[in-house]
Scaffold this active site. Structure first.
Site, mmCIF file in Angstrom:
data_model
loop_
_atom_site.group_PDB
_atom_site.id
_atom_site.type_symbol
_atom_site.label_atom_id
_atom_site.label_comp_id
_atom_site.label_asym_id
_atom_site.label_seq_id
_atom_site.Cartn_x
_atom_site.Cartn_y
_atom_site.Cartn_z
ATOM 1 N N TYR A 67 0.773 9.502 -9.267
ATOM 2 C CA TYR A 67 1.371 10.810 -8.990
ATOM 3 C C TYR A 67 2.782 10.973 -9.575
ATOM 4 C CZ TYR A 67 -2.458 11.066 -5.577
ATOM 5 O OH TYR A 67 -3.696 11.078 -4.980
ATOM 6 N N ASP A 68 3.271 9.968 -10.289
ATOM 7 C CA ASP A 68 4.647 10.036 -10.814
ATOM 8 C C ASP A 68 4.955 11.333 -11.577
ATOM 9 O OD1 ASP A 68 5.548 7.702 -9.701
ATOM 10 O OD2 ASP A 68 5.239 6.471 -11.477
ATOM 11 N N ASP A 109 0.857 -1.171 0.000
ATOM 12 C CA ASP A 109 0.000 0.000 0.000
ATOM 13 C C ASP A 109 0.902 1.234 0.000
ATOM 14 O OD1 ASP A 109 -2.728 0.923 0.095
ATOM 15 O OD2 ASP A 109 -2.127 1.873 1.973
ATOM 16 N N HIS A 125 10.313 4.454 -3.082
ATOM 17 C CA HIS A 125 9.751 3.962 -1.821
ATOM 18 C C HIS A 125 9.446 2.469 -1.916
ATOM 19 C CE1 HIS A 125 7.004 5.379 -4.783
ATOM 20 N NE2 HIS A 125 5.962 4.794 -4.225
HETATM 21 P P1 ITT Z 1 -3.468 -2.045 -5.235
HETATM 22 O O1 ITT Z 1 -4.425 -2.977 -5.922
HETATM 23 O O2 ITT Z 1 -2.108 -2.684 -5.065
HETATM 24 O O3 ITT Z 1 -3.987 -1.471 -3.923
HETATM 25 P P2 ITT Z 1 -3.557 0.738 -6.136
HETATM 26 O O4 ITT Z 1 -3.302 1.353 -7.480
HETATM 27 O O5 ITT Z 1 -4.891 0.930 -5.506
HETATM 28 O O6 ITT Z 1 -3.210 -0.826 -6.264
HETATM 29 P P3 ITT Z 1 -2.295 2.019 -3.811
HETATM 30 O O7 ITT Z 1 -3.556 1.896 -3.031
HETATM 31 O O8 ITT Z 1 -1.043 1.547 -3.166
HETATM 32 O O9 ITT Z 1 -2.395 1.221 -5.206
HETATM 33 O O10 ITT Z 1 -2.049 3.492 -4.311
HETATM 34 C C1 ITT Z 1 -2.708 4.618 -3.799
HETATM 35 C C2 ITT Z 1 -2.635 5.740 -4.805
HETATM 36 O O11 ITT Z 1 -1.320 6.252 -4.864
HETATM 37 C C3 ITT Z 1 -3.034 5.341 -6.219
HETATM 38 O O12 ITT Z 1 -3.800 6.390 -6.798
HETATM 39 C C4 ITT Z 1 -1.722 5.211 -6.954
HETATM 40 O O13 ITT Z 1 -1.866 5.589 -8.316
HETATM 41 C C5 ITT Z 1 -0.812 6.187 -6.197
HETATM 42 N N1 ITT Z 1 0.545 5.634 -6.139
HETATM 43 C C6 ITT Z 1 0.964 4.549 -5.421
HETATM 44 N N2 ITT Z 1 2.259 4.300 -5.650
HETATM 45 C C7 ITT Z 1 2.684 5.225 -6.534
HETATM 46 C C8 ITT Z 1 3.898 5.463 -7.192
HETATM 47 O O14 ITT Z 1 4.956 4.694 -7.012
HETATM 48 N N3 ITT Z 1 3.953 6.483 -8.049
HETATM 49 C C9 ITT Z 1 2.884 7.280 -8.273
HETATM 50 N N4 ITT Z 1 1.693 7.118 -7.707
HETATM 51 C C10 ITT Z 1 1.584 6.101 -6.847
#
Ligand code: ITT
Length: 183
Positions: A142-143, A65, A168
């Site tokens: 957010y990249d 997460d 991260h």
């Molecule tokens: P899961 O099925 O693994 O939960 P997810 O896309 O919902 O996939 P997260 O809940 O971990 O993933 O991500 C929360 C938000 O943060 C989501 O909108 C992602 O696009 C963004 N995010 C997570 N990791 C990121 C990264 O490495 N770079 C840019 N945005 C990121």
């Protein structure tokens, strides 16, 4: 060794796969949507998800997460990163920060591993800043607005190998792999 990564996000899986390959750990993908609790703590969210999944998945697996934490917004969007991304998105974040001088931010990744019937958490952080405009075609989420401290271009302008050298996610996954090698 084969380890399952449960995620609905193919970009996250691609990043993890690359890291695993370096250590000869074969990370396989299970594209499964699972319920994420709304909670102020990343580790509580990860633990809750793991508890729900462990009844359904055979063998060892992990989830991850991640969230973006912006200093001048008191940590927003943090654990609400998914909802915020799908509502106001990158443009909305830039609007909120218009004229803001303090652009410090960090990504936090929490990896939750279910291994030999026990739960383990690994955390990775990547510090940087929020760009003033959306830049880059690579990556996801957010990249295009996040500039890691080590570079002066956004994650969106780095390819997946370059992002994985400092992200991260790679810090948290590297910690998990080190643990697995020792156990
Ligand atoms: P899961 O099925 O693994 O939960 P997810 O896309 O919902 O996939 P997260 O809940 O971990 O993933 O991500 C929360 C938000 O943060 C989501 O909108 C992602 O696009 C963004 N995010 C997570 N990791 C990121 C990264 O490495 N770079 C840019 N945005 C990121």
């Amino acid at each position: 060794m084969v380890l399952k990564f449960i995620t609905s996000n193919i970009h996250k899986y691609e990043e993890a796969l690359l890291i695993g390959e370096k250590y000869e750990i074969n990370i396989s993908h299970e594209n499964l949507e699972y319920i994420e609790s709304q909670n102020d703590s990343f580790s509580e969210i990860a633990r809750f998800s793991l508890d729900n999944l462990k009844e359904k998945i055979q063998g060892d697996f992990f989830i991850e997460d991640a969230g973006l934490v912006i200093e001048c917004l008191n940590g927003f969007p943090g654990p609400y990163s998914s909802f915020v991304y799908s509502t106001i998105g990158n443009q909305g974040i830039l609007e909120l920060m218009r004229n803001e001088k303090n652009r410090n931010a960090k990504f936090i990744s929490t990896v939750a591993l279910f291994y030999k019937n026990k739960e383990f958490l690994f955390v990775g952080e990547c510090h940087g800043s929020i760009a003033s405009e959306i830049k880059g075609e690579h990556g996801f989420g957010y990249d295009p607005i996040f500039i890691p401290s080590e570079k002066n271009i956004s994650f969106g302008q780095l390819d997946v190998d370059e992002k994985s050298l400092l992200s991260h996610r790679s810090i948290a996954i590297n910690k998990m792999i080190k643990f697995l090698k020792e156990n």
